[in-house]
Design an enzyme around this catalytic site. Structure first.
Site, mmCIF file in Angstrom:
data_model
loop_
_atom_site.group_PDB
_atom_site.id
_atom_site.type_symbol
_atom_site.label_atom_id
_atom_site.label_comp_id
_atom_site.label_asym_id
_atom_site.label_seq_id
_atom_site.Cartn_x
_atom_site.Cartn_y
_atom_site.Cartn_z
ATOM 1 N N CYS A 136 0.813 -1.233 0.000
ATOM 2 C CA CYS A 136 0.000 0.000 0.000
ATOM 3 C C CYS A 136 0.840 1.274 0.000
ATOM 4 C CB CYS A 136 -0.941 0.002 1.189
ATOM 5 S SG CYS A 136 -1.956 -1.471 1.256
ATOM 6 N N HIS B 32 -3.450 6.718 2.084
ATOM 7 C CA HIS B 32 -3.886 5.409 1.590
ATOM 8 C C HIS B 32 -5.247 5.095 2.201
ATOM 9 C CE1 HIS B 32 -4.350 1.272 0.800
ATOM 10 N NE2 HIS B 32 -4.017 0.873 2.015
ATOM 11 N N ASN C 143 -10.251 -0.866 0.047
ATOM 12 C CA ASN C 143 -8.792 -0.687 0.072
ATOM 13 C C ASN C 143 -8.210 -1.256 -1.226
ATOM 14 O OD1 ASN C 143 -6.038 -1.026 0.467
ATOM 15 N ND2 ASN C 143 -6.218 -1.737 2.569
HETATM 16 N N1 ACO Z 1 -17.542 -9.381 10.004
HETATM 17 C C1 ACO Z 1 -17.908 -9.634 11.268
HETATM 18 N N2 ACO Z 1 -17.000 -9.872 12.257
HETATM 19 C C2 ACO Z 1 -15.704 -9.836 11.907
HETATM 20 C C3 ACO Z 1 -15.273 -9.576 10.587
HETATM 21 C C4 ACO Z 1 -16.260 -9.342 9.620
HETATM 22 N N3 ACO Z 1 -15.954 -9.081 8.338
HETATM 23 N N4 ACO Z 1 -13.929 -9.615 10.554
HETATM 24 C C5 ACO Z 1 -13.518 -9.879 11.804
HETATM 25 N N5 ACO Z 1 -14.576 -10.031 12.608
HETATM 26 C C6 ACO Z 1 -14.567 -10.320 14.021
HETATM 27 C C7 ACO Z 1 -13.308 -11.041 14.427
HETATM 28 O O1 ACO Z 1 -13.431 -12.430 14.249
HETATM 29 C C8 ACO Z 1 -13.200 -10.679 15.891
HETATM 30 O O2 ACO Z 1 -14.083 -11.492 16.614
HETATM 31 P P1 ACO Z 1 -13.699 -12.052 18.065
HETATM 32 O O3 ACO Z 1 -13.473 -10.846 18.917
HETATM 33 O O4 ACO Z 1 -14.870 -12.864 18.446
HETATM 34 O O5 ACO Z 1 -12.435 -12.829 17.850
HETATM 35 C C9 ACO Z 1 -13.738 -9.264 15.924
HETATM 36 O O6 ACO Z 1 -14.540 -9.114 14.751
HETATM 37 C C10 ACO Z 1 -12.645 -8.221 15.896
HETATM 38 O O7 ACO Z 1 -13.299 -7.008 16.075
HETATM 39 P P2 ACO Z 1 -12.541 -5.686 16.399
HETATM 40 O O8 ACO Z 1 -11.429 -5.907 17.380
HETATM 41 O O9 ACO Z 1 -13.548 -4.653 16.764
HETATM 42 O O10 ACO Z 1 -11.910 -5.343 14.998
HETATM 43 P P3 ACO Z 1 -11.078 -4.089 14.676
HETATM 44 O O11 ACO Z 1 -11.654 -2.887 15.323
HETATM 45 O O12 ACO Z 1 -9.617 -4.352 14.893
HETATM 46 O O13 ACO Z 1 -11.312 -3.940 13.124
HETATM 47 C C11 ACO Z 1 -10.162 -4.209 11.046
HETATM 48 C C12 ACO Z 1 -10.788 -4.904 12.260
HETATM 49 C C13 ACO Z 1 -11.240 -3.468 10.292
HETATM 50 C C14 ACO Z 1 -9.530 -5.267 10.158
HETATM 51 C C15 ACO Z 1 -9.104 -3.188 11.512
HETATM 52 O O14 ACO Z 1 -8.235 -3.818 12.452
HETATM 53 C C16 ACO Z 1 -8.304 -2.625 10.389
HETATM 54 O O15 ACO Z 1 -8.797 -1.920 9.540
HETATM 55 N N6 ACO Z 1 -6.974 -2.827 10.355
HETATM 56 C C17 ACO Z 1 -6.128 -2.264 9.339
HETATM 57 C C18 ACO Z 1 -6.165 -3.051 8.080
HETATM 58 C C19 ACO Z 1 -5.354 -2.323 7.003
HETATM 59 O O16 ACO Z 1 -5.278 -1.126 7.030
HETATM 60 N N7 ACO Z 1 -4.714 -2.979 6.108
HETATM 61 C C20 ACO Z 1 -3.927 -2.189 5.147
HETATM 62 C C21 ACO Z 1 -2.794 -2.835 4.743
HETATM 63 S S1 ACO Z 1 -3.184 -3.991 3.501
HETATM 64 C C22 ACO Z 1 -1.864 -4.049 2.420
HETATM 65 O O17 ACO Z 1 -0.847 -3.497 2.658
HETATM 66 C C23 ACO Z 1 -2.017 -4.900 1.151
#
Ligand code: ACO
Length: 331
Positions: A120, A258, A288
């Site tokens: 990214c 990004h 993304n």
């Molecule tokens: N739908 C429903 N529930 C979900 C989903 C989904 N799509 N995905 C994960 N969950 C669940 C998980 O299993 C977890 O459940 P658990 O607590 O029972 O284990 C829970 O949701 C996690 O929830 P949160 O802790 O509230 O999640 P968070 O606030 O961390 O959000 C997210 C997750 C959106 C992935 C966030 O961490 C994020 O955006 N991170 C950055 C990702 C990113 O920017 N990537 C860019 C780089 S990619 C590249 O370089 C190619």
């Protein structure tokens, strides 16, 4: 790293272009594929839909984006000396997407064409590389592209990742300019546990024990670690950049970050003490798109009349590697 080429020589964006697939996949459509909900996705990320390639390839989209950028720049294809594509989803290990574009666009054989793999952060790394290379060439034009078909490396049974990403391409044509600023700042922290996508090489090598090991080439990620890394590195990178440029965060007209997650962008705005209205966001409809997200954003900003000549811009990428990088320049 803080990079500053010739202090008198900045970079001017002469034209932008973008191309996204016309197949939009909504959060509701994903609800039929994995255990998720529109509410979870939109509240955690700001994403409501994303465009997914359905017949489009990395090359067809990159070509369309590049043609639009060249047309907007008002130059001839034969004026391009450098072609850099930031991508992690090219169809081939070789030839590079940049070489394929050289052929598709009918560019001169003498162009310098290669790809950059910085996930990214790829587009800002490529922009900085173009700035350096143009100072060594006869000072014509560089075509810089960010292009991804991330849907190829998504595991559509993994709700942690498949809801986040989209496909698309963006491109800019740039030229050195003595009147424009250009500063770059970057960092890298190799960590394959936080974010990785294994390469698949099927081999029939009879001289190695390990050749039959096959892994699915899907992107895997520890989302909360990436989130922490992103907000920390954006602030560090941009503050160092602005300090070097001797510009305060309030003086920046547009922050083009990004587009990974609207919560990351809002947190970054708060930590920088800059108004959120200056942070462009199209994540709601695009998801993304990794290396493509910043040039797609620039094109959407230009074509919607949001950019005025002289506006001060900060571009900032962060992601796989882990990598981060920011650029200070003007429109
Ligand atoms: N739908 C429903 N529930 C979900 C989903 C989904 N799509 N995905 C994960 N969950 C669940 C998980 O299993 C977890 O459940 P658990 O607590 O029972 O284990 C829970 O949701 C996690 O929830 P949160 O802790 O509230 O999640 P968070 O606030 O961390 O959000 C997210 C997750 C959106 C992935 C966030 O961490 C994020 O955006 N991170 C950055 C990702 C990113 O920017 N990537 C860019 C780089 S990619 C590249 O370089 C190619």
């Amino acid at each position: 790293m803080i990079y500053r080429g010739d202090p008198l020589t900045g970079l001017k964006i002469l034209g932008t272009g973008s191309c996204v697939p016309n197949h939009s996949v909504t959060n509701q459509m994903l609800e039929t594929v994995v255990d998720t909900s529109d509410d979870w996705i939109s509240s955690r990320t700001g994403i409501r839909s994303r465009c997914i390639a359905n017949g489009d390839t990395n090359l067809t989209m990159a070509k369309a984006a590049a043609e639009r950028a060249i047309e907007a720049a008002g130059i001839k294809n034969s004026d391009i000396e450098v072609v850099l594509c930031a991508t992690i989803t090219n169809e081939y290990v070789t030839p590079s997407l940049s070489c394929l574009l050289q052929r598709e666009l009918g560019l001169n054989e003498e162009v310098l064409a290669f790809d950059i793999n910085a996930a990214c952060s790829g587009f800002v790394y490529a922009l900085n590389t173009a700035h350096s290379l143009l100072q060594k060439t006869s000072n014509k034009y560089a075509l810089v592209v960010g292009s991804e078909v991330l849907s190829k490396i998504m595991d559509f049974t993994d709700r942690n990742t498949c809801v986040l990403f989209g496909d698309g391409s963006g491109a800019v044509v740039v030229k050195l300019s003595r009147r424009m600023p250009f500063l770059f700042n970057s960092g890298a922290r190799g960590d394959n546990l936080v974010l990785n996508c294994p390469a698949i090489y099927e081999s029939n090598n009879p001289f190695s024990q390990n050749t039959n090991e096959k892994k699915a080439g899907f992107l895997q990620m520890d989302g909360s670690e990436v989130f922490r890394f992103a907000v920390e590195s954006i602030k560090k990178s941009i503050m160092a950049l602005l300090e070097k440029a001797q510009v305060s965060p309030e003086e920046i007209d547009h922050y083009v970050l990004h587009q990974a997650n609207s919560r990351i962008i809002c947190t970054a705005a708060k930590r920088l003490g800059a108004p959120i209205e200056r942070f462009f966001m199209n994540i709601e409809k695009r998801g993304n798109t990794s290396a493509a997200s910043i040039p797609i954003a620039l094109d959407e900003m230009r074509t919607s009349g949001r950019l005025k000549r002289g506006d001060k811009l900060v571009l900032s990428g962060f992601g796989g590697g882990l990598t981060y990088g920011s650029v200070y320049m003007a429109w």
